[in-house]
Design an enzyme around this catalytic site. Structure first.
Site, PDB file in Angstrom:
ATOM      1  N   GLU A  76       0.798  -1.241   0.000  1.00 24.96           N
ATOM      2  CA  GLU A  76       0.000   0.000   0.000  1.00 24.96           C
ATOM      3  C   GLU A  76       0.823   1.279   0.000  1.00 24.96           C
ATOM      4  O   GLU A  76       0.545   2.203   0.763  1.00 24.96           O
ATOM      5  CB  GLU A  76      -0.933  -0.010   1.228  1.00 24.96           C
ATOM      6  CG  GLU A  76      -1.822  -1.226   1.290  1.00 24.96           C
ATOM      7  CD  GLU A  76      -2.749  -1.232   2.514  1.00 24.96           C
ATOM      8  OE1 GLU A  76      -2.584  -0.385   3.402  1.00 24.96           O
ATOM      9  OE2 GLU A  76      -3.650  -2.094   2.552  1.00 24.96           O
TER      10      GLU A  76
ATOM     11  N   GLU B  91      -5.988 -11.006  -0.866  1.00 22.92           N
ATOM     12  CA  GLU B  91      -6.850 -10.759   0.308  1.00 22.92           C
ATOM     13  C   GLU B  91      -8.319 -10.676  -0.096  1.00 22.92           C
ATOM     14  O   GLU B  91      -9.065  -9.820   0.381  1.00 22.92           O
ATOM     15  CB  GLU B  91      -6.426  -9.445   0.992  1.00 22.92           C
ATOM     16  CG  GLU B  91      -4.965  -9.407   1.378  1.00 22.92           C
ATOM     17  CD  GLU B  91      -4.509  -8.106   2.032  1.00 22.92           C
ATOM     18  OE1 GLU B  91      -5.364  -7.313   2.459  1.00 22.92           O
ATOM     19  OE2 GLU B  91      -3.297  -7.896   2.097  1.00 22.92           O
TER      20      GLU B  91
HETATM   21  C1  XIL Z   1      -6.288  -6.086   8.394  1.00 22.07           C
HETATM   22  C2  XIL Z   1      -6.636  -7.214   9.358  1.00 22.07           C
HETATM   23  O1  XIL Z   1      -7.534  -8.087   8.720  1.00 22.07           O
HETATM   24  C3  XIL Z   1      -7.253  -6.651  10.618  1.00 22.07           C
HETATM   25  O2  XIL Z   1      -7.412  -7.683  11.582  1.00 22.07           O
HETATM   26  C4  XIL Z   1      -6.361  -5.550  11.202  1.00 22.07           C
HETATM   27  O3  XIL Z   1      -7.012  -4.957  12.295  1.00 22.07           O
HETATM   28  C5  XIL Z   1      -6.068  -4.499  10.158  1.00 22.07           C
HETATM   29  O4  XIL Z   1      -5.482  -5.125   9.026  1.00 22.07           O
HETATM   30  N1  XIL Z   1      -4.823  -4.648   3.719  1.00 22.07           N
HETATM   31  C6  XIL Z   1      -3.831  -5.455   4.237  1.00 22.07           C
HETATM   32  C7  XIL Z   1      -4.111  -6.285   5.420  1.00 22.07           C
HETATM   33  O5  XIL Z   1      -2.745  -5.560   3.641  1.00 22.07           O
HETATM   34  O6  XIL Z   1      -2.972  -6.449   6.210  1.00 22.07           O
HETATM   35  C8  XIL Z   1      -5.233  -5.700   6.255  1.00 22.07           C
HETATM   36  O7  XIL Z   1      -5.556  -6.635   7.304  1.00 22.07           O
HETATM   37  C9  XIL Z   1      -6.437  -5.434   5.382  1.00 22.07           C
HETATM   38  C10 XIL Z   1      -6.102  -4.440   4.303  1.00 22.07           C
END
Ligand code: XIL
Length: 590
Positions: free
Chosen positions: A326, A442
């Site tokens: 990101e 994800e």
């Molecule tokens: C999220 C997790 O799912 C949550 O439990 C945490 O509180 C915040 O992070 N992009 C990413 C992930 O790369 O690491 C994130 O995961 C969601 C968005």
């Protein structure tokens, strides 16, 4: 004989479940392995031949330091809204005690964790005692498991920690339609993974679901910079020091024990990274460090992560790593805003570097220290929205051409109202044109107002059609969680399974059509020289072979159940009951 009596007993006693079609879902006599039973808490479980209620072995539970430490069982066919009859035999051999009370219990989540004692019995040393119970799990219950322990007390003494044995576990209930394994069905195309948390990896239901459906795991939070970097040790050493938390260890140990490859997530990120990492003396009281110092720190940190993983978990196949996560801003052409407040989307990395040099450096160092088998990814969300999409494209193209980056991680946190499948498809085409690998890292799709399960299912189905189309350059697809109950966006039910692990329409939409396709491709002609005879018995199949070898077993729909090694002679290989195909023949395991 024993089994017939139990079944008869169950039929006579049947109350809530008599109206339904019920059958014996599980009958575990521990003759051929632990068969899905796992430890609860610090206890250890193992097959023992010291005593048995039937046959020659039972499950021995040892190393108990608390009354609730015992053994636990979960399975995808024990679900919410249904009733089950459960029975199990208990005994103990500890000569310090004459009698003790043991419990057969159930656990599930329903506005908090619920613990239900289904039945208990006073057990006399050396005598096997059968305990029968029944439970109806409320609809909506999640994380269901059945477990055994000493009778619960808040005033526990040594007797509550003694070793004990269980045998002949039987569970009777309604049979659910068979749910196919996602990773087996998609094996010809790409890995099918999921994010996991510490709690899910320590629960019996989580483990059994992972074992069935996924061949890649990502730690949801446990391997992020803030979970690994230690401020006190970094201050002490004068350079970044990393360590593995209990949670990270649980996940890595699971991968190691079960041979499941891991996606590493993540190294360089503006979020979930401690502010002190960017300050002189590893302390936010001091100034922010210079670009040169940060580059040195970044190299030490990345080196330390890979060295620690290699040292502590040498058997884990870390096949992919999100090196930078990101880095680009939404909506504007460039990097995230420089700043110290990650909650506002600001980035220390942009603050210190002012340009994308930190991304280049991160990939350079990751390439230098990661194992050769670990592919390196730039990972981002809203990856389909311009100008971010072109920013990602240009960056990955540059890094791919100088051979430090292997591909794009498309997070794919989607919603039923945005983006369109068309826009997402164009994005896949655009990234594919770089020539690099793509991983969907994800995936989840929230159900927004006005949309239904069916809307979501259609999008999942369209996406997986696209993934198959791109599978020559798309090596892995991971969903961000096992079920809606554990999702970071759980209020909008974005995943493939309900919180009790039952399959949602989204699940069925992505396996539809695949079964038959794979059945044809997967049932291969056996090797002619393989001189083996295979037949099923109770809870196992037998391979009689003239030589050592391996045999592949398929489900009736053609997905690979497993590859089993055998040696010359008679081999007994434990397997859940069902109908399988081996050497193009049906094998019935009873
Ligand atoms: C999220 C997790 O799912 C949550 O439990 C945490 O509180 C915040 O992070 N992009 C990413 C992930 O790369 O690491 C994130 O995961 C969601 C968005």
């Amino acid at each position: 004989m024993k089994r017939t009596l139990l079944l008869l007993g169950a039929t006579l006693l049947m109350t809530n479940i008599e109206a339904q079609e019920v059958k014996e879902l599980h009958n575990i006599d521990f003759e051929l392995g632990v068969s899905g039973w796992v430890n609860r808490g610090d206890a250890k479980v193992a097959i023992s031949t010291e005593t048995a209620n039937s046959g020659s072995s039972s499950l021995k539970i040892t190393n108990r330091s608390q009354v609730w430490n015992g053994a636990s069982f979960a399975s995808g066919d024990i679900v919410s809204g249904k009733t089950y009859k459960v029975s199990c035999a208990f005994t103990f051999t500890d000569t310090r005690y004459e009698t003790h009370t043991f419990e057969l219990c159930a656990q599930y989540d329903d506005n908090g964790t619920r613990y239900v004692t289904m039945a208990s019995a006073d057990v006399t040393r050396g005598k096997w005692t059968e305990v029968n119970g029944e439970i109806t799990f409320p609809s909506g219950a999640g994380n269901i498991s059945i477990y055994v322990q000493s009778k619960y007390t808040t005033e526990e003494t040594d007797i509550d920690h003694m070793d004990f044995f269980i045998d002949d576990f039987v569970c009777i209930g309604e049979e659910l339609p068979e749910v196919e394994s996602l990773c087996n069905l998609y094996k010809p195309y790409f890995r099918f993974g999921t994010a996991v948390s510490t709690s899910v990896i320590s629960s019996a239901s989580g483990k059994s679901h992972i074992e069935k459906h996924f061949n890649s795991l990502t730690a949801e939070n446990e391997m992020k910079p803030d979970a690994m970097l230690s401020q006190s040790l970094s201050k002490e050493k004068g350079e970044p020091v990393v360590q593995l938390s209990y949670g990270a260890r649980q996940i890595l140990q699971y991968c190691s024990d079960n041979n499941v490859p891991l996606r590493g997530h993540c190294l360089v990120w503006h979020s979930q990274t401690p502010a002190w990492f960017f300050h002189e003396g590893f302390d936010t009281k001091n100034e922010v460090v210079s670009k040169e110092t940060m580059t040195t720190r970044m190299e030490q940190y990345i080196k330390a992560v890979f060295e620690l993983l290699a040292k502590e978990f040498p058997k884990v196949n870390i096949y992919a790593y999100d090196v930078v996560n990101e880095a680009f801003a939404d909506g504007s052409n460039g990097l995230r805003t420089a700043g110290k407040d990650a909650s506002k989307g600001q980035s220390y990395w942009t603050l210190i570097y002012g340009n994308d040099l930190f991304i280049e450096k991160a990939f350079e160092f990751a390439r230098k220290y990661a194992p050769a088998t670990c592919k390196l990814y730039y990972n981002d969300y809203n990856e389909y929205i311009e100008p971010k999409r072109t920013n990602i494209y240009n960056l990955v193209k540059k890094l791919y051409n100088n051979k430090t980056c292997d591909g794009v991680g498309m997070q794919s946190h989607l919603a039923t109202n945005y983006p369109s499948v068309q826009l997402y498809s164009e994005t896949l085409d655009k990234f594919a044109s770089i020539g690099c690998d793509i991983q969907v890292t994800e995936l989840d799709i929230t159900i927004e107002s006005g949309a239904s399960d069916a809307t979501q299912a259609k999008i999942y189905s369209d996406l997986f059609d696209l993934y198959i189309k791109h599978s020559s350059h798309l090596s892995s697809v991971s969903v961000w969680g096992l079920h809606d109950g554990m999702s970071w966006r759980g209020d909008r039910k974005p995943l493939l399974f309900n919180s009790d692990y039952t399959a949602k329409p989204a699940y069925y939409s992505i396996i539809d059509g695949l079964e038959i396709e794979n059945a044809i491709g997967d049932i291969r002609v056996p090797c002619e020289t393989n001189d083996v005879v295979v037949f099923g018995i109770q809870n196992a199949f037998i391979v009689e072979a003239l030589n050592d070898g391996e045999i592949e077993l398929y489900s009736l729909s053609g997905s690979l159940v497993g590859v089993y090694k055998y040696s010359e002679g008679r081999n007994i290989i434990a397997l859940p009951k069902g109908i399988y195909i081996a050497n193009k023949q049906k094998v019935i395991v009873r």
